[in-house]
Design an enzyme around this catalytic site. Structure first.
Site, short mmCIF file in Angstrom:
data_model
loop_
_atom_site.label_atom_id
_atom_site.label_comp_id
_atom_site.label_asym_id
_atom_site.label_seq_id
_atom_site.Cartn_x
_atom_site.Cartn_y
_atom_site.Cartn_z
N PRO A 157 3.93 3.74 1.07
CA PRO A 157 3.97 2.75 2.16
C PRO A 157 4.74 3.24 3.39
CG PRO A 157 4.65 1.80 0.07
CD PRO A 157 4.68 3.26 -0.10
N GLU A 158 5.37 4.41 3.29
CA GLU A 158 6.18 4.89 4.41
C GLU A 158 5.55 6.15 5.03
OE1 GLU A 158 10.52 4.32 3.77
OE2 GLU A 158 9.93 3.53 1.83
#
Length: 337
Positions: free
Chosen positions: A138-139
Protein backbone atom coordinates in the site's frame (compact mmCIF):
# COMPACT_ATOMS: atom_id res chain seq x y z
CA UNK A 1 12.80 52.54 40.79
CA UNK A 2 16.04 50.83 39.83
CA UNK A 3 15.81 48.60 42.92
CA UNK A 4 12.21 47.67 42.06
CA UNK A 5 13.21 46.75 38.52
CA UNK A 6 16.03 44.54 39.79
CA UNK A 7 13.67 42.84 42.25
CA UNK A 8 11.11 42.24 39.49
CA UNK A 9 13.78 40.79 37.21
CA UNK A 10 15.02 38.53 40.00
CA UNK A 11 11.48 37.33 40.72
CA UNK A 12 10.85 36.58 37.05
CA UNK A 13 14.10 34.66 36.85
CA UNK A 14 13.22 32.60 39.92
CA UNK A 15 9.77 31.82 38.52
CA UNK A 16 11.30 30.68 35.23
CA UNK A 17 13.82 28.51 37.06
CA UNK A 18 11.00 26.98 39.10
CA UNK A 19 9.01 26.21 35.94
CA UNK A 20 12.04 24.60 34.31
CA UNK A 21 12.46 22.39 37.37
CA UNK A 22 8.76 21.54 37.36
CA UNK A 23 9.04 20.52 33.71
CA UNK A 24 12.09 18.37 34.42
CA UNK A 25 10.32 16.77 37.39
CA UNK A 26 7.44 15.94 35.04
CA UNK A 27 9.85 14.15 32.71
CA UNK A 28 10.16 16.80 30.00
CA UNK A 29 13.61 17.04 28.45
CA UNK A 30 15.06 19.57 25.99
CA UNK A 31 17.09 18.93 22.87
CA UNK A 32 20.66 19.61 24.06
CA UNK A 33 22.18 22.89 22.93
CA UNK A 34 25.59 21.19 22.73
CA UNK A 35 26.22 19.46 19.41
CA UNK A 36 28.39 16.93 21.22
CA UNK A 37 25.59 16.01 23.60
CA UNK A 38 23.05 15.96 20.77
CA UNK A 39 25.20 13.56 18.74
CA UNK A 40 25.24 11.18 21.70
CA UNK A 41 21.44 11.07 21.54
CA UNK A 42 20.94 10.72 17.79
CA UNK A 43 23.89 8.60 16.67
CA UNK A 44 23.72 4.83 16.19
CA UNK A 45 27.05 3.07 16.89
CA UNK A 46 26.10 0.44 14.31
CA UNK A 47 25.43 3.13 11.70
CA UNK A 48 27.54 6.19 12.66
CA UNK A 49 26.48 9.53 11.21
CA UNK A 50 28.88 10.94 8.60
CA UNK A 51 28.53 13.82 6.15
CA UNK A 52 28.87 11.46 3.17
CA UNK A 53 26.12 9.14 4.43
CA UNK A 54 23.78 12.02 5.26
CA UNK A 55 24.23 13.61 1.83
CA UNK A 56 23.60 10.30 0.07
CA UNK A 57 20.72 9.42 2.40
CA UNK A 58 19.01 12.71 1.60
CA UNK A 59 19.04 11.89 -2.12
CA UNK A 60 17.71 8.39 -1.54
CA UNK A 61 15.01 9.79 0.76
CA UNK A 62 13.85 12.09 -2.04
CA UNK A 63 14.16 9.60 -4.93
CA UNK A 64 10.76 8.27 -6.14
CA UNK A 65 12.42 5.75 -8.43
CA UNK A 66 12.95 3.48 -5.44
CA UNK A 67 9.19 2.83 -5.53
CA UNK A 68 7.49 0.44 -7.93
CA UNK A 69 5.63 3.25 -9.69
CA UNK A 70 8.57 5.63 -9.79
CA UNK A 71 6.27 8.23 -8.24
CA UNK A 72 6.53 7.75 -4.46
CA UNK A 73 9.51 8.63 -2.28
CA UNK A 74 9.96 8.69 1.49
CA UNK A 75 9.26 12.40 1.21
CA UNK A 76 5.81 11.76 -0.27
CA UNK A 77 4.37 10.71 3.09
CA UNK A 78 6.99 12.48 5.23
CA UNK A 79 7.23 15.84 3.54
CA UNK A 80 10.20 17.80 4.86
CA UNK A 81 8.89 21.02 3.34
CA UNK A 82 6.23 21.18 6.07
CA UNK A 83 5.67 19.11 9.21
CA UNK A 84 7.46 15.95 8.10
CA UNK A 85 4.15 14.20 7.40
CA UNK A 86 1.66 14.19 4.50
CA UNK A 87 -1.14 16.37 5.87
CA UNK A 88 -3.95 13.92 5.03
CA UNK A 89 -5.96 11.45 7.12
CA UNK A 90 -4.87 7.98 6.01
CA UNK A 91 -1.58 7.79 4.13
CA UNK A 92 -1.95 7.33 0.38
CA UNK A 93 0.46 5.15 -1.56
CA UNK A 94 0.77 2.86 -4.59
CA UNK A 95 -2.08 3.17 -7.12
CA UNK A 96 -3.54 5.99 -5.02
CA UNK A 97 -4.69 3.54 -2.36
CA UNK A 98 -5.28 4.60 1.22
CA UNK A 99 -3.60 2.78 4.06
CA UNK A 100 -5.77 -0.33 4.60
CA UNK A 101 -5.82 0.25 8.37
CA UNK A 102 -6.60 3.98 7.90
CA UNK A 103 -3.31 4.89 9.58
CA UNK A 104 -1.95 8.41 9.51
CA UNK A 105 1.72 9.04 8.64
CA UNK A 106 3.64 10.25 11.73
CA UNK A 107 6.19 13.01 11.34
CA UNK A 108 9.79 12.02 10.59
CA UNK A 109 11.11 15.14 12.31
CA UNK A 110 12.62 14.21 15.69
CA UNK A 111 11.69 10.53 15.13
CA UNK A 112 15.25 9.73 16.19
CA UNK A 113 14.15 10.41 19.78
CA UNK A 114 11.36 7.79 19.70
CA UNK A 115 11.78 4.61 21.72
CA UNK A 116 10.34 2.64 18.80
CA UNK A 117 8.89 3.26 15.34
CA UNK A 118 5.45 2.75 13.71
CA UNK A 119 2.17 3.16 15.58
CA UNK A 120 2.48 -0.36 17.01
CA UNK A 121 6.17 0.09 17.89
CA UNK A 122 7.25 -2.93 15.84
CA UNK A 123 10.54 -1.38 14.64
CA UNK A 124 13.23 -0.73 17.23
CA UNK A 125 14.94 2.12 15.34
CA UNK A 126 14.97 4.22 12.17
CA UNK A 127 17.15 1.72 10.32
CA UNK A 128 14.56 -1.01 10.80
CA UNK A 129 11.68 1.34 10.13
CA UNK A 130 13.09 2.51 6.79
CA UNK A 131 12.74 -0.99 5.37
CA UNK A 132 8.99 -1.23 5.97
CA UNK A 133 7.31 1.37 3.71
CA UNK A 134 9.63 0.58 0.79
CA UNK A 135 8.36 -3.02 0.63
CA UNK A 136 4.75 -2.47 1.78
CA UNK A 137 2.35 -2.81 -1.15
CA UNK A 138 0.00 0.00 0.00
CA UNK A 139 3.00 2.33 0.18
CA UNK A 140 6.03 2.16 -2.16
CA UNK A 141 5.24 -1.42 -3.27
CA UNK A 142 8.83 -2.20 -4.25
CA UNK A 143 11.01 -5.27 -3.73
CA UNK A 144 14.52 -5.47 -2.35
CA UNK A 145 15.76 -6.47 -5.81
CA UNK A 146 14.07 -3.50 -7.49
CA UNK A 147 15.57 -1.01 -5.06
CA UNK A 148 19.05 -2.50 -5.40
CA UNK A 149 18.80 -2.47 -9.20
CA UNK A 150 17.72 1.17 -9.24
CA UNK A 151 20.67 2.31 -7.16
CA UNK A 152 23.25 0.11 -8.88
CA UNK A 153 22.09 1.27 -12.32
CA UNK A 154 23.34 4.82 -11.74
CA UNK A 155 27.12 5.42 -11.64
CA UNK A 156 26.67 8.53 -9.47
CA UNK A 157 24.97 6.50 -6.77
CA UNK A 158 27.62 3.78 -6.91
CA UNK A 159 30.34 6.42 -6.58
CA UNK A 160 28.52 8.04 -3.64
CA UNK A 161 28.23 4.70 -1.83
CA UNK A 162 31.94 4.10 -2.25
CA UNK A 163 32.65 7.56 -0.85
CA UNK A 164 30.38 6.88 2.14
CA UNK A 165 31.40 3.29 2.89
CA UNK A 166 34.64 2.54 1.04
CA UNK A 167 35.51 1.00 -2.33
CA UNK A 168 34.53 -2.51 -1.25
CA UNK A 169 30.99 -1.59 -0.24
CA UNK A 170 28.27 -4.03 -1.22
CA UNK A 171 25.15 -2.09 -2.19
CA UNK A 172 22.28 -4.02 -0.63
CA UNK A 173 18.73 -3.12 0.28
CA UNK A 174 19.76 -2.98 3.93
CA UNK A 175 22.69 -0.69 3.18
CA UNK A 176 20.38 1.61 1.20
CA UNK A 177 17.79 1.85 3.99
CA UNK A 178 20.51 2.29 6.62
CA UNK A 179 21.74 5.27 4.61
CA UNK A 180 18.25 6.78 4.48
CA UNK A 181 17.99 6.30 8.25
CA UNK A 182 21.36 8.00 8.71
CA UNK A 183 19.93 11.10 7.07
CA UNK A 184 16.71 10.86 9.09
CA UNK A 185 18.73 10.86 12.32
CA UNK A 186 19.74 14.45 11.59
CA UNK A 187 16.16 15.73 11.25
CA UNK A 188 16.07 17.43 14.63
CA UNK A 189 14.18 20.68 15.22
CA UNK A 190 15.23 22.68 18.32
CA UNK A 191 12.43 24.98 19.43
CA UNK A 192 11.82 27.90 21.84
CA UNK A 193 10.89 25.32 24.51
CA UNK A 194 14.40 23.86 24.29
CA UNK A 195 16.04 27.27 24.56
CA UNK A 196 13.89 28.00 27.63
CA UNK A 197 14.78 24.68 29.25
CA UNK A 198 18.44 25.24 28.43
CA UNK A 199 18.56 28.56 30.29
CA UNK A 200 17.25 31.27 27.95
CA UNK A 201 14.33 32.49 30.10
CA UNK A 202 12.79 34.76 27.47
CA UNK A 203 12.62 32.12 24.72
CA UNK A 204 8.98 31.36 25.56
CA UNK A 205 6.20 33.93 25.80
CA UNK A 206 4.26 34.42 29.06
CA UNK A 207 1.26 32.60 27.52
CA UNK A 208 3.47 29.69 26.49
CA UNK A 209 4.93 29.46 29.99
CA UNK A 210 1.46 29.51 31.49
CA UNK A 211 0.50 26.81 29.00
CA UNK A 212 3.42 24.68 30.13
CA UNK A 213 2.13 24.93 33.69
CA UNK A 214 -1.34 23.85 32.55
CA UNK A 215 0.15 21.02 30.47
CA UNK A 216 1.90 19.65 33.56
CA UNK A 217 -0.96 20.28 35.99
CA UNK A 218 -3.67 18.46 34.01
CA UNK A 219 -1.41 15.45 33.46
CA UNK A 220 -0.46 15.64 29.76
CA UNK A 221 3.19 15.06 30.68
CA UNK A 222 2.37 11.61 32.07
CA UNK A 223 2.50 10.31 28.48
CA UNK A 224 4.04 13.15 26.49
CA UNK A 225 7.48 13.34 28.06
CA UNK A 226 11.16 12.79 27.28
CA UNK A 227 13.01 14.70 24.56
CA UNK A 228 10.31 13.90 21.98
CA UNK A 229 7.43 14.72 24.33
CA UNK A 230 6.09 11.37 23.18
CA UNK A 231 7.52 8.44 21.23
CA UNK A 232 7.05 5.69 23.82
CA UNK A 233 4.37 2.99 24.01
CA UNK A 234 1.29 3.46 26.17
CA UNK A 235 -2.30 2.27 26.51
CA UNK A 236 -4.97 4.09 24.48
CA UNK A 237 -8.51 4.58 25.83
CA UNK A 238 -7.50 4.61 29.50
CA UNK A 239 -10.59 6.41 30.81
CA UNK A 240 -12.95 6.33 27.80
CA UNK A 241 -13.03 5.22 24.16
CA UNK A 242 -11.70 7.47 21.40
CA UNK A 243 -14.75 8.65 19.49
CA UNK A 244 -13.33 7.61 16.09
CA UNK A 245 -11.97 4.25 17.22
CA UNK A 246 -14.18 2.49 14.65
CA UNK A 247 -12.42 4.22 11.73
CA UNK A 248 -9.86 1.64 10.59
CA UNK A 249 -9.07 -1.61 12.37
CA UNK A 250 -5.98 -0.52 14.32
CA UNK A 251 -6.04 -1.57 17.97
CA UNK A 252 -2.35 -1.24 18.86
CA UNK A 253 0.20 -4.00 19.40
CA UNK A 254 -0.61 -7.44 20.85
CA UNK A 255 -0.88 -5.84 24.29
CA UNK A 256 -3.07 -2.98 23.10
CA UNK A 257 -0.21 -0.50 23.38
CA UNK A 258 0.05 2.44 20.97
CA UNK A 259 3.02 4.71 20.34
CA UNK A 260 2.47 8.12 21.90
CA UNK A 261 2.90 10.71 19.11
CA UNK A 262 5.48 13.43 19.54
CA UNK A 263 4.15 16.90 20.31
CA UNK A 264 7.08 18.57 18.56
CA UNK A 265 5.85 20.60 15.57
CA UNK A 266 2.32 19.48 16.44
CA UNK A 267 0.92 22.75 15.08
CA UNK A 268 2.15 21.65 11.63
CA UNK A 269 1.09 18.00 11.63
CA UNK A 270 -2.72 17.91 11.51
CA UNK A 271 -4.75 15.74 11.30
CA UNK A 272 -4.28 14.05 14.68
CA UNK A 273 -4.54 10.60 16.27
CA UNK A 274 -3.49 7.30 14.69
CA UNK A 275 -6.23 7.47 12.06
CA UNK A 276 -6.03 11.19 11.39
CA UNK A 277 -9.66 11.92 12.20
CA UNK A 278 -9.34 15.16 14.22
CA UNK A 279 -8.12 18.29 12.44
CA UNK A 280 -8.43 20.96 15.12
CA UNK A 281 -5.68 20.99 17.76
CA UNK A 282 -7.94 22.23 20.56
CA UNK A 283 -10.36 19.39 19.79
CA UNK A 284 -7.49 16.90 19.92
CA UNK A 285 -6.39 18.26 23.30
CA UNK A 286 -9.91 17.93 24.72
CA UNK A 287 -10.34 14.41 23.33
CA UNK A 288 -7.04 13.32 24.85
CA UNK A 289 -8.16 14.71 28.21
CA UNK A 290 -11.41 12.77 27.99
CA UNK A 291 -10.03 9.38 26.92
CA UNK A 292 -6.64 9.37 28.63
CA UNK A 293 -7.02 11.54 31.73
CA UNK A 294 -10.71 11.05 32.41
CA UNK A 295 -11.33 14.77 32.68
CA UNK A 296 -13.10 17.54 30.82
CA UNK A 297 -10.51 20.03 29.65
CA UNK A 298 -12.07 23.48 29.51
CA UNK A 299 -11.80 25.87 26.59
CA UNK A 300 -9.41 28.03 28.61
CA UNK A 301 -7.22 25.06 29.50
CA UNK A 302 -7.17 23.84 25.90
CA UNK A 303 -6.23 27.33 24.69
CA UNK A 304 -3.48 27.52 27.29
CA UNK A 305 -2.05 24.11 26.37
CA UNK A 306 -2.22 25.00 22.68
CA UNK A 307 -0.16 28.13 23.40
CA UNK A 308 2.52 25.96 25.01
CA UNK A 309 2.47 23.52 22.08
CA UNK A 310 3.34 26.46 19.84
CA UNK A 311 6.68 26.68 21.65
CA UNK A 312 7.48 23.20 20.31
CA UNK A 313 7.46 24.36 16.69
CA UNK A 314 11.14 24.09 15.89
CA UNK A 315 13.74 25.27 13.44
CA UNK A 316 14.03 22.83 10.54
CA UNK A 317 17.43 21.77 9.21
CA UNK A 318 18.45 23.92 6.26
CA UNK A 319 18.41 21.91 3.06
CA UNK A 320 18.00 22.32 -0.66
CA UNK A 321 16.19 19.85 -2.88
CA UNK A 322 19.02 17.59 -4.08
CA UNK A 323 19.64 16.94 -7.75
CA UNK A 324 19.26 13.20 -8.32
CA UNK A 325 21.41 11.06 -10.62
CA UNK A 326 20.08 10.53 -14.14
CA UNK A 327 18.46 7.19 -14.92
CA UNK A 328 20.28 4.88 -17.33
CA UNK A 329 19.22 2.10 -19.70
CA UNK A 330 19.73 -0.31 -16.79
CA UNK A 331 17.37 1.54 -14.46
CA UNK A 332 14.15 -0.45 -13.90
CA UNK A 333 11.15 1.09 -15.65
CA UNK A 334 8.18 2.37 -13.62
CA UNK A 335 5.34 -0.08 -13.02
CA UNK A 336 2.02 1.59 -12.29
CA UNK A 337 0.15 -1.68 -11.68
Amino acid sequence: MKKIAVLALTAASLMASSLVQDAKNAGLMPIPSSQTELLKLIDNPKNPITKAKVKLGEKLYMDPRLSRSGLISCNTCHNLMEGGDDGVGPSTGHMWRHNPHHLNAPTVYNAVFFGSQFWDGRAKDLEEQAQGPALAHPEMAATKEHIEEVVKSMPQYVKAFKKAYGDNVKITFEKITDTIANFERTLVTPAPFDAFMNGYKEAMTPKQKEGLKTFIQVGCASCHNGVALGGEMNVLNVAATYKYMNVGDFKGDKNGMVKVPTLRNITETAPYFHNGMIWNLKDAIKEMGRIQLGMKITDNQAESIEAFLGSLTGKKPHMMMPMLPASTNKTPKPNLN
